[in-house]
Scaffold this motif. Structure first.
Motif, PDB file in Angstrom:
ATOM      1  N   UNK A 276      -0.019 -11.044  -7.065  1.00 19.93           N
ATOM      2  CA  UNK A 276       0.351  -9.726  -6.551  1.00 19.93           C
ATOM      3  C   UNK A 276       1.683  -9.253  -7.112  1.00 19.93           C
ATOM      4  N   UNK A 277       2.676 -10.127  -7.141  1.00 12.43           N
ATOM      5  CA  UNK A 277       3.992  -9.727  -7.657  1.00 12.43           C
ATOM      6  C   UNK A 277       3.936  -9.529  -9.164  1.00 12.43           C
ATOM      7  N   UNK A 278       3.166 -10.372  -9.865  1.00 15.94           N
ATOM      8  CA  UNK A 278       3.047 -10.210 -11.311  1.00 15.94           C
ATOM      9  C   UNK A 278       2.465  -8.873 -11.695  1.00 15.94           C
ATOM     10  N   UNK A 279       1.425  -8.455 -11.001  1.00 13.25           N
ATOM     11  CA  UNK A 279       0.824  -7.151 -11.288  1.00 13.25           C
ATOM     12  C   UNK A 279       1.782  -6.029 -10.900  1.00 13.25           C
ATOM     13  N   UNK A 280       2.506  -6.211  -9.789  1.00 14.36           N
ATOM     14  CA  UNK A 280       3.481  -5.201  -9.393  1.00 14.36           C
ATOM     15  C   UNK A 280       4.576  -5.035 -10.427  1.00 14.36           C
ATOM     16  N   UNK A 281       5.060  -6.130 -10.986  1.00 14.69           N
ATOM     17  CA  UNK A 281       6.076  -6.066 -12.031  1.00 14.69           C
ATOM     18  C   UNK A 281       5.505  -5.400 -13.278  1.00 14.69           C
ATOM     19  N   UNK A 282       4.251  -5.693 -13.592  1.00 16.09           N
ATOM     20  CA  UNK A 282       3.628  -5.054 -14.749  1.00 16.09           C
ATOM     21  C   UNK A 282       3.593  -3.540 -14.601  1.00 16.09           C
ATOM     22  N   UNK A 283       3.428  -3.067 -13.361  1.00 16.28           N
ATOM     23  CA  UNK A 283       3.345  -1.626 -13.130  1.00 16.28           C
ATOM     24  C   UNK A 283       4.709  -0.961 -13.038  1.00 16.28           C
ATOM     25  N   UNK A 284       5.695  -1.669 -12.485  1.00 17.20           N
ATOM     26  CA  UNK A 284       6.970  -1.016 -12.135  1.00 17.20           C
ATOM     27  C   UNK A 284       8.203  -1.677 -12.728  1.00 17.20           C
ATOM     28  N   UNK A 285       8.067  -2.822 -13.355  1.00 15.08           N
ATOM     29  CA  UNK A 285       9.248  -3.540 -13.808  1.00 15.08           C
ATOM     30  C   UNK A 285       9.827  -4.390 -12.691  1.00 15.08           C
ATOM     31  N   UNK A 286      11.006  -4.959 -12.944  1.00 19.91           N
ATOM     32  CA  UNK A 286      11.635  -5.870 -11.982  1.00 19.91           C
ATOM     33  C   UNK A 286      12.311  -5.065 -10.891  1.00 19.91           C
ATOM     34  N   UNK A 287      11.907  -5.300  -9.644  1.00 18.02           N
ATOM     35  CA  UNK A 287      12.514  -4.664  -8.478  1.00 18.02           C
ATOM     36  C   UNK A 287      12.974  -5.782  -7.545  1.00 18.02           C
ATOM     37  N   UNK A 288      14.278  -5.968  -7.459  1.00 14.93           N
ATOM     38  CA  UNK A 288      14.831  -7.111  -6.755  1.00 14.93           C
ATOM     39  C   UNK A 288      15.069  -6.814  -5.284  1.00 14.93           C
ATOM     40  N   UNK A 289      15.164  -7.889  -4.515  1.00 14.75           N
ATOM     41  CA  UNK A 289      15.661  -7.916  -3.144  1.00 14.75           C
ATOM     42  C   UNK A 289      14.706  -7.373  -2.086  1.00 14.75           C
ATOM     43  N   UNK A 290      13.633  -6.673  -2.467  1.00 16.34           N
ATOM     44  CA  UNK A 290      12.681  -6.220  -1.447  1.00 16.34           C
ATOM     45  C   UNK A 290      12.044  -7.427  -0.765  1.00 16.34           C
ATOM     46  N   UNK A 291      11.594  -8.392  -1.577  1.00 12.58           N
ATOM     47  CA  UNK A 291      10.967  -9.583  -1.027  1.00 12.58           C
ATOM     48  C   UNK A 291      11.922 -10.452  -0.243  1.00 12.58           C
ATOM     49  N   UNK A 292      13.218 -10.306  -0.467  1.00 13.51           N
ATOM     50  CA  UNK A 292      14.218 -11.061   0.286  1.00 13.51           C
ATOM     51  C   UNK A 292      14.507 -10.400   1.634  1.00 13.51           C
ATOM     52  N   UNK A 293      14.746  -9.099   1.614  1.00 13.73           N
ATOM     53  CA  UNK A 293      15.248  -8.413   2.804  1.00 13.73           C
ATOM     54  C   UNK A 293      14.156  -8.156   3.836  1.00 13.73           C
ATOM     55  N   UNK A 294      12.973  -7.745   3.388  1.00  9.94           N
ATOM     56  CA  UNK A 294      11.926  -7.307   4.322  1.00  9.94           C
ATOM     57  C   UNK A 294      11.544  -8.402   5.315  1.00  9.94           C
ATOM     58  N   UNK A 295      11.158  -9.601   4.881  1.00  8.04           N
ATOM     59  CA  UNK A 295      10.772 -10.613   5.880  1.00  8.04           C
ATOM     60  C   UNK A 295      11.935 -11.043   6.756  1.00  8.04           C
ATOM     61  N   UNK A 296      13.146 -11.024   6.191  1.00  7.84           N
ATOM     62  CA  UNK A 296      14.294 -11.457   6.991  1.00  7.84           C
ATOM     63  C   UNK A 296      14.584 -10.465   8.107  1.00  7.84           C
ATOM     64  N   UNK A 297      14.537  -9.171   7.789  1.00 11.17           N
ATOM     65  CA  UNK A 297      14.742  -8.145   8.822  1.00 11.17           C
ATOM     66  C   UNK A 297      13.691  -8.275   9.917  1.00 11.17           C
ATOM     67  N   UNK A 298      12.445  -8.425   9.525  1.00 10.14           N
ATOM     68  CA  UNK A 298      11.374  -8.534  10.512  1.00 10.14           C
ATOM     69  C   UNK A 298      11.517  -9.798  11.353  1.00 10.14           C
ATOM     70  N   UNK A 299      11.946 -10.865  10.733  1.00 13.59           N
ATOM     71  CA  UNK A 299      12.125 -12.109  11.479  1.00 13.59           C
ATOM     72  C   UNK A 299      13.208 -11.952  12.542  1.00 13.59           C
ATOM     73  N   UNK A 300      14.270 -11.232  12.219  1.00 14.27           N
ATOM     74  CA  UNK A 300      15.327 -10.994  13.193  1.00 14.27           C
ATOM     75  C   UNK A 300      14.846 -10.116  14.343  1.00 14.27           C
ATOM     76  N   UNK A 301      13.934  -9.181  14.058  1.00 16.61           N
ATOM     77  CA  UNK A 301      13.483  -8.227  15.074  1.00 16.61           C
ATOM     78  C   UNK A 301      12.380  -8.811  15.947  1.00 16.61           C
TER      79      UNK A 301
END
Length: 366
Positions: A276-301
């Protein structure tokens, strides 16, 4: 209520824990937020406004004639803005779920696809395809030149993930510190390879820059369909892994005693993240920190239950990436800021805050 493990509770009739109440609230708010973001991203821009967007949608849905619209406005709304929103939602969901899988699997809130080499491996493979293979395939097999990019990006993500996994493997399972250290080394090698490709790029230099900074500017309905064809099945297959990730929070041996096939679950999580991430990078290039921040925010909430975290991460990832893209294309209009810059400006301080929270978080205890 009896708690067997984080995310493994037995709730009696009429007994709703605060955690379950927060989960219910999150799944009430997120769909509404998603709708609001889609409306905002559709209507805000330097050219077509809300009235033009409504006219185009009415025309496409057969509810109106679109009288008074020129072809340029139709193209901006239907061929540029709406595919861009759809692509942001799909790729953001992939990044959010991929980060949740990696953090749950490694039991570390600092893990994300980019840090363990998935994103950079996919990006350098895509760059190599653009510089070395696509010019040759355009003459030999044009159809393969058109569809080869997401496949090559996936293979690159899978290869770097496999190398990282093997380098960090101890007794058939990865060591968490070794995974992160191997990911740093893989990222450095991928950066060096990208530098070499930049020197060889020539007229392809702009395409290489696209991969290193990330953008949704190349969105089209055909691209959205191609990406969704890979990403949506991965997201659906990832949801059942929530129970296994909950058990893994107790430890690998304990998860095995609970009947979880740890090795099989680990391989499925890594494969789905790489695809999933490989295909996403193929479409949009490297997009950092989304995969880091999203689960952490949800885990806190809402707590650590991965059965709820995975679908919520798909929603919040899509919302977050679409909002970042809206900022990227409007804050300095008519100039468009690469979306990777926006996510890095927001995500890097968040990453430092996670580290600052203390050694217990860095050691994988949440």
């Amino acid at each position: 209520m009896t708690v067997l493990a984080p995310g493994l509770e037995v709730v009696g009739p009429g007994d709703e824990s605060p955690r379950h109440r927060r989960v219910r609230q999150v799944f009430t708010v997120l769909p509404l937020a998603l709708l609001v973001v889609i409306v905002l991203a559709s209507c805000l821009g330097s050219l077509a406004g809300p009235a033009e967007v409504l006219s185009v949608l009415s025309e496409k849905l057969g509810l109106g004639t679109g009288a008074g619209l020129d072809e340029a406005t139709r193209a901006i709304v239907w061929e540029v803005r709406l595919p861009r929103i759809a692509l942001g939602l799909v790729v953001g969901a992939a990044l959010g779920v991929g980060g949740t899988l990696m953090q749950g699997l490694l039991r570390n809130p600092l893990a994300e696809p980019g840090l363990v080499g998935v994103s950079t491996g996919a990006a350098v493979s895509a760059a190599a395809f653009l510089v070395l293979l696509r010019p040759w395939l355009n003459d030999v097999a044009p159809w393969l030149a058109r569809i080869g990019l997401p496949l090559i990006a996936f293979l690159g993500a899978l290869l770097t993930t496999h190398v990282t996994w093997k380098l960090s493997e101890r007794s058939g399972l990865p060591s968490v510190p070794a995974v992160l250290l191997a990911g740093i080394a893989i990222n450095a090698l991928a950066g060096a390879a990208t530098g070499i490709l930049v020197l060889l790029a020539g007229e392809k230099l702009r395409d290489i820059t696209f991969w290193t900074l990330g953008s949704l500017g190349g969105a089209s309905w055909s691209l959205v369909g191609t990406v969704a064809l890979f990403v949506v099945p991965c997201l659906l297959l990832a949801l059942p892994l929530g129970t296994a990730l909950n058990a893994l929070s107790l430890g690998r041996a304990e998860a095995g005693h609970l009947g979880i096939d740890v090795r099989s679950a680990s391989r499925r999580a890594v494969l789905l993240t790489a695809l999933s991430v490989g295909v996403g990078v193929a479409a949009c290039g490297v997009i950092s920190f989304v995969g880091l921040a999203v689960p952490h925010v949800l885990r806190l909430i809402q707590g650590p239950d991965h059965r709820a975290l995975l679908p919520a991460a798909a929603l919040l990832g899509g919302i977050g990436l679409t909002l970042c893209d809206l900022v990227a294309r409007t804050i300095a209009a008519p100039v468009e800021i690469p979306i990777g810059i926006i996510t890095a400006l927001l995500g890097a301080p968040f990453f430092l805050w996670i580290i600052r929270r203390g050694s217990s978080a860095a050691g994988g205890q949440w």
